[in-house]
Design a protein around this motif. Sequence first.
Motif, PDB file in Angstrom:
ATOM      1  N   MET A 176      -4.384  11.883  21.681  1.00  0.00           N
ATOM      2  CA  MET A 176      -3.175  12.709  21.656  1.00  0.00           C
ATOM      3  C   MET A 176      -2.727  13.085  20.239  1.00  0.00           C
ATOM      4  SD  MET A 176      -2.337  13.072  24.875  1.00  0.00           S
ATOM      5  CE  MET A 176      -0.587  13.482  24.890  1.00  0.00           C
ATOM      6  N   THR A 177      -3.536  12.753  19.221  1.00  0.00           N
ATOM      7  CA  THR A 177      -3.122  12.955  17.829  1.00  0.00           C
ATOM      8  C   THR A 177      -2.695  14.390  17.544  1.00  0.00           C
ATOM      9  OG1 THR A 177      -4.597  11.190  17.084  1.00  0.00           O
ATOM     10  CG2 THR A 177      -3.834  12.751  15.421  1.00  0.00           C
ATOM     11  N   ASN A 178      -3.539  15.366  17.904  1.00  0.00           N
ATOM     12  CA  ASN A 178      -3.273  16.755  17.548  1.00  0.00           C
ATOM     13  C   ASN A 178      -2.113  17.357  18.330  1.00  0.00           C
ATOM     14  OD1 ASN A 178      -5.332  16.761  15.656  1.00  0.00           O
ATOM     15  ND2 ASN A 178      -6.869  17.469  17.133  1.00  0.00           N
ATOM     16  N   VAL A 179      -1.987  16.980  19.599  1.00  0.00           N
ATOM     17  CA  VAL A 179      -0.891  17.528  20.393  1.00  0.00           C
ATOM     18  C   VAL A 179       0.450  16.952  19.935  1.00  0.00           C
ATOM     19  CG1 VAL A 179      -0.384  16.126  22.451  1.00  0.00           C
ATOM     20  CG2 VAL A 179      -0.823  18.494  22.721  1.00  0.00           C
ATOM     21  N   ILE A 180       0.453  15.685  19.527  1.00  0.00           N
ATOM     22  CA  ILE A 180       1.678  15.080  18.984  1.00  0.00           C
ATOM     23  C   ILE A 180       2.055  15.760  17.675  1.00  0.00           C
ATOM     24  CG2 ILE A 180       2.628  12.973  17.961  1.00  0.00           C
ATOM     25  CD1 ILE A 180       1.046  11.382  20.043  1.00  0.00           C
ATOM     26  N   ALA A 181       1.046  16.039  16.836  1.00  0.00           N
ATOM     27  CA  ALA A 181       1.306  16.719  15.560  1.00  0.00           C
ATOM     28  C   ALA A 181       1.839  18.133  15.790  1.00  0.00           C
ATOM     29  CB  ALA A 181       0.031  16.758  14.727  1.00  0.00           C
ATOM     30  N   ALA A 182       1.284  18.840  16.788  1.00  0.00           N
ATOM     31  CA  ALA A 182       1.739  20.199  17.086  1.00  0.00           C
ATOM     32  C   ALA A 182       3.194  20.203  17.570  1.00  0.00           C
ATOM     33  CB  ALA A 182       0.825  20.831  18.132  1.00  0.00           C
ATOM     34  N   ARG A 183       3.514  19.256  18.416  1.00  0.00           N
ATOM     35  CA  ARG A 183       4.907  19.154  18.887  1.00  0.00           C
ATOM     36  C   ARG A 183       5.848  18.861  17.731  1.00  0.00           C
ATOM     37  NH1 ARG A 183       6.197  14.910  22.809  1.00  0.00           N
ATOM     38  NH2 ARG A 183       8.098  16.097  23.141  1.00  0.00           N
ATOM     39  N   LYS A 184       5.456  17.947  16.875  1.00  0.00           N
ATOM     40  CA  LYS A 184       6.303  17.580  15.742  1.00  0.00           C
ATOM     41  C   LYS A 184       6.515  18.758  14.801  1.00  0.00           C
ATOM     42  CE  LYS A 184       6.767  14.124  12.073  1.00  0.00           C
ATOM     43  NZ  LYS A 184       6.153  12.918  11.435  1.00  0.00           N
ATOM     44  N   GLN A 185       5.465  19.555  14.603  1.00  0.00           N
ATOM     45  CA  GLN A 185       5.547  20.665  13.670  1.00  0.00           C
ATOM     46  C   GLN A 185       6.376  21.820  14.206  1.00  0.00           C
ATOM     47  OE1 GLN A 185       1.722  22.069  12.393  1.00  0.00           O
ATOM     48  NE2 GLN A 185       2.549  23.756  11.180  1.00  0.00           N
ATOM     49  N   TYR A 186       6.261  22.075  15.510  1.00  0.00           N
ATOM     50  CA  TYR A 186       6.875  23.285  16.062  1.00  0.00           C
ATOM     51  C   TYR A 186       8.077  23.037  16.973  1.00  0.00           C
ATOM     52  CZ  TYR A 186       2.549  25.462  14.440  1.00  0.00           C
ATOM     53  OH  TYR A 186       1.519  25.897  13.671  1.00  0.00           O
ATOM     54  N   LYS A 187       8.450  21.777  17.222  1.00  0.00           N
ATOM     55  CA  LYS A 187       9.487  21.517  18.220  1.00  0.00           C
ATOM     56  C   LYS A 187      10.840  22.146  17.868  1.00  0.00           C
ATOM     57  CE  LYS A 187      10.900  16.938  16.478  1.00  0.00           C
ATOM     58  NZ  LYS A 187      11.072  15.519  16.841  1.00  0.00           N
ATOM     59  N   GLU A 188      11.221  22.108  16.596  1.00  0.00           N
ATOM     60  CA  GLU A 188      12.513  22.690  16.202  1.00  0.00           C
ATOM     61  C   GLU A 188      12.486  24.203  16.326  1.00  0.00           C
ATOM     62  OE1 GLU A 188      15.150  21.043  15.753  1.00  0.00           O
ATOM     63  OE2 GLU A 188      14.200  19.067  15.840  1.00  0.00           O
ATOM     64  N   ILE A 189      11.399  24.824  15.860  1.00  0.00           N
ATOM     65  CA  ILE A 189      11.266  26.280  15.959  1.00  0.00           C
ATOM     66  C   ILE A 189      11.232  26.701  17.426  1.00  0.00           C
ATOM     67  CG2 ILE A 189       9.755  28.241  15.432  1.00  0.00           C
ATOM     68  CD1 ILE A 189       8.737  26.649  13.022  1.00  0.00           C
ATOM     69  N   PHE A 190      10.494  25.939  18.229  1.00  0.00           N
ATOM     70  CA  PHE A 190      10.356  26.236  19.652  1.00  0.00           C
ATOM     71  C   PHE A 190      11.725  26.177  20.354  1.00  0.00           C
ATOM     72  CE2 PHE A 190       9.238  25.370  24.061  1.00  0.00           C
ATOM     73  CZ  PHE A 190       8.121  26.166  24.267  1.00  0.00           C
ATOM     74  N   LYS A 191      12.479  25.104  20.083  1.00  0.00           N
ATOM     75  CA  LYS A 191      13.782  24.945  20.732  1.00  0.00           C
ATOM     76  C   LYS A 191      14.774  25.993  20.265  1.00  0.00           C
ATOM     77  CE  LYS A 191      17.023  21.408  22.182  1.00  0.00           C
ATOM     78  NZ  LYS A 191      17.324  19.964  22.205  1.00  0.00           N
ATOM     79  N   GLU A 192      14.735  26.314  18.981  1.00  0.00           N
ATOM     80  CA  GLU A 192      15.656  27.326  18.448  1.00  0.00           C
ATOM     81  C   GLU A 192      15.369  28.700  19.048  1.00  0.00           C
ATOM     82  OE1 GLU A 192      16.913  29.276  14.119  1.00  0.00           O
ATOM     83  OE2 GLU A 192      15.717  27.443  14.205  1.00  0.00           O
ATOM     84  N   LYS A 193      14.093  28.997  19.260  1.00  0.00           N
ATOM     85  CA  LYS A 193      13.714  30.309  19.777  1.00  0.00           C
ATOM     86  C   LYS A 193      13.898  30.429  21.279  1.00  0.00           C
ATOM     87  CE  LYS A 193       9.984  33.712  19.684  1.00  0.00           C
ATOM     88  NZ  LYS A 193       8.632  34.043  19.145  1.00  0.00           N
ATOM     89  N   TYR A 194      13.545  29.345  22.026  1.00  0.00           N
ATOM     90  CA  TYR A 194      13.536  29.445  23.487  1.00  0.00           C
ATOM     91  C   TYR A 194      14.621  28.624  24.171  1.00  0.00           C
ATOM     92  CZ  TYR A 194       8.918  31.449  22.605  1.00  0.00           C
ATOM     93  OH  TYR A 194       7.885  32.222  22.155  1.00  0.00           O
ATOM     94  N   GLY A 195      15.263  27.705  23.450  1.00  0.00           N
ATOM     95  CA  GLY A 195      16.340  26.925  24.040  1.00  0.00           C
ATOM     96  C   GLY A 195      15.877  25.747  24.869  1.00  0.00           C
ATOM     97  N   VAL A 196      14.582  25.437  24.837  1.00  0.00           N
ATOM     98  CA  VAL A 196      14.041  24.282  25.564  1.00  0.00           C
ATOM     99  C   VAL A 196      13.106  23.512  24.646  1.00  0.00           C
ATOM    100  CG1 VAL A 196      14.216  25.269  27.880  1.00  0.00           C
ATOM    101  CG2 VAL A 196      12.167  25.691  26.508  1.00  0.00           C
ATOM    102  N   GLY A 197      12.913  22.222  24.950  1.00  0.00           N
ATOM    103  CA  GLY A 197      12.006  21.412  24.157  1.00  0.00           C
ATOM    104  C   GLY A 197      10.555  21.675  24.527  1.00  0.00           C
ATOM    105  N   LEU A 198       9.655  21.311  23.642  1.00  0.00           N
ATOM    106  CA  LEU A 198       8.223  21.439  23.885  1.00  0.00           C
ATOM    107  C   LEU A 198       7.697  20.075  24.322  1.00  0.00           C
ATOM    108  CD1 LEU A 198       5.644  23.142  23.741  1.00  0.00           C
ATOM    109  CD2 LEU A 198       5.450  22.547  21.317  1.00  0.00           C
ATOM    110  N   GLY A 199       7.433  19.932  25.616  1.00  0.00           N
ATOM    111  CA  GLY A 199       7.046  18.634  26.168  1.00  0.00           C
ATOM    112  C   GLY A 199       5.558  18.533  26.451  1.00  0.00           C
ATOM    113  N   PHE A 200       5.110  17.321  26.755  1.00  0.00           N
ATOM    114  CA  PHE A 200       3.702  17.105  27.076  1.00  0.00           C
ATOM    115  C   PHE A 200       3.313  17.770  28.398  1.00  0.00           C
ATOM    116  CE2 PHE A 200       4.315  13.179  24.387  1.00  0.00           C
ATOM    117  CZ  PHE A 200       3.496  13.609  23.361  1.00  0.00           C
ATOM    118  N   MET A 201       4.261  17.854  29.325  1.00  0.00           N
ATOM    119  CA  MET A 201       3.930  18.371  30.652  1.00  0.00           C
ATOM    120  C   MET A 201       3.410  19.806  30.589  1.00  0.00           C
ATOM    121  SD  MET A 201       3.653  17.603  33.817  1.00  0.00           S
ATOM    122  CE  MET A 201       4.672  16.173  34.163  1.00  0.00           C
ATOM    123  N   SER A 202       3.993  20.636  29.716  1.00  0.00           N
ATOM    124  CA  SER A 202       3.527  22.021  29.634  1.00  0.00           C
ATOM    125  C   SER A 202       2.097  22.086  29.108  1.00  0.00           C
ATOM    126  CB  SER A 202       4.459  22.854  28.752  1.00  0.00           C
ATOM    127  OG  SER A 202       4.567  22.314  27.453  1.00  0.00           O
TER     128      SER A 202
END
Length: 406
Positions: free
Chosen positions: A211-237
């Motif tokens: 899960m290393t790369n997916v965790i890194a991707a979430r960490k890098q983009y989670k704030e931008i993702f939430k600010e743009k779409y209003g929802v968190g970036l979760g593992f389920m998606s």
Amino acid sequence: MKVEVKVPAVGESITEVTIYKWLKQSGDFVDADEIICEVETDKATLELTSEKSGELTCKVEEGATCSIGDIIAVVDTEKQGKKAAAPASDDKKDETASASEKHTNKVVAHPSPAAKKILDEKGVAAADVKGTGKDGRITKEDALMATQKVVTNIQKPKPESQPQPTSTTTQSTERGTRREKMTTLRKTIAKKLLAAKHETAMLTTFNEVDMTNVIAARKQYKEIFKEKYGVGLGFMSFFTKAAAIAMKEFPAVNASIDGEYIVYHDYVDMGVAVSTPKGLVVPVVRNLESLGFHEVESEIIRLAKKARDGKISIAEMTGGTFTVTNGGVFGSMMSTPLINYPQAAILGMHNIVERPMGVDGQIVLRPCMYIALSYDHRIIDGRESVGFLRTVKELIENPIRMMLEV
């Protein structure tokens, strides 16, 4: 004129409902289209309304199981009944309390029919139970909790004023049990689980995902993702999208059996298992293959909230072609999930644990997850099941490829 309130047809294949809660009581005046009770089906909790205005007479108690078309209440349109009084404000409680209640500052609580039955069986007085329902009404849950406390108190040994000789004293302890009728939802879950075991040739295959790369991707983009779409970036998606992409190569995973035919779907209606206070339900995200990550996250959040609030509709839980379940949120390391019959397969996610892995000739710790695919061997061969799960693993370990679908 007396108007009968009957259990309506609430969905295909549903033959009975359980009266979950009466929101109005016998003798109350109800308006036309006013909600009078909640009923529980094998899929959701629904609200029933009165067709006409008049005095209500309830014909069945809370907890009763009724068939479609059964009469559960009668509304007499020629009688006005009594209008439910609004709760007294804090500064007027003393005016409405009886003389004895004024001295004790205690409001007498009234149990629901189901709660009263439980309290009577256990010999617990309603006055000793604090109600959490509307206007302080004692609910079934309040009664169960109160009777459980009584059992616990019985089990505790009472202190003796004088020590007793240990050689001649035998201490007895009462052990309490309680019987609770299965809800319609729980009975249906039981039937479906047995069907999955007895009507499919079910096997499960496993794989391990770094899960290393997916965790890194979430960490890098989670704030931008939430600010743009209003929802968190979760593992389920990530996992639902990975499954949808893998189905293009292995379409049998998204199929089902209909008699002597195998039905293949060129769309993905993804069921997402959700744990609710009443049991496990599986809302369906429609056409997931065409949704972006933010649309998947938004839809899962919307459906999960409706399911937990008991407001989800029958249509929102039927017609799925594949299911994903995440036991990892409860700490599960590995499991063999049961197929959501008549679907052909289900993907199980589990908890993330650091494990030693060989990387470039060295042993390193990596965050890993075991994933499982339970599948119907009548439709899906071993090559397809292993290949599908391997593709999901590769997509999760390379999330950029998944996001670009290359």
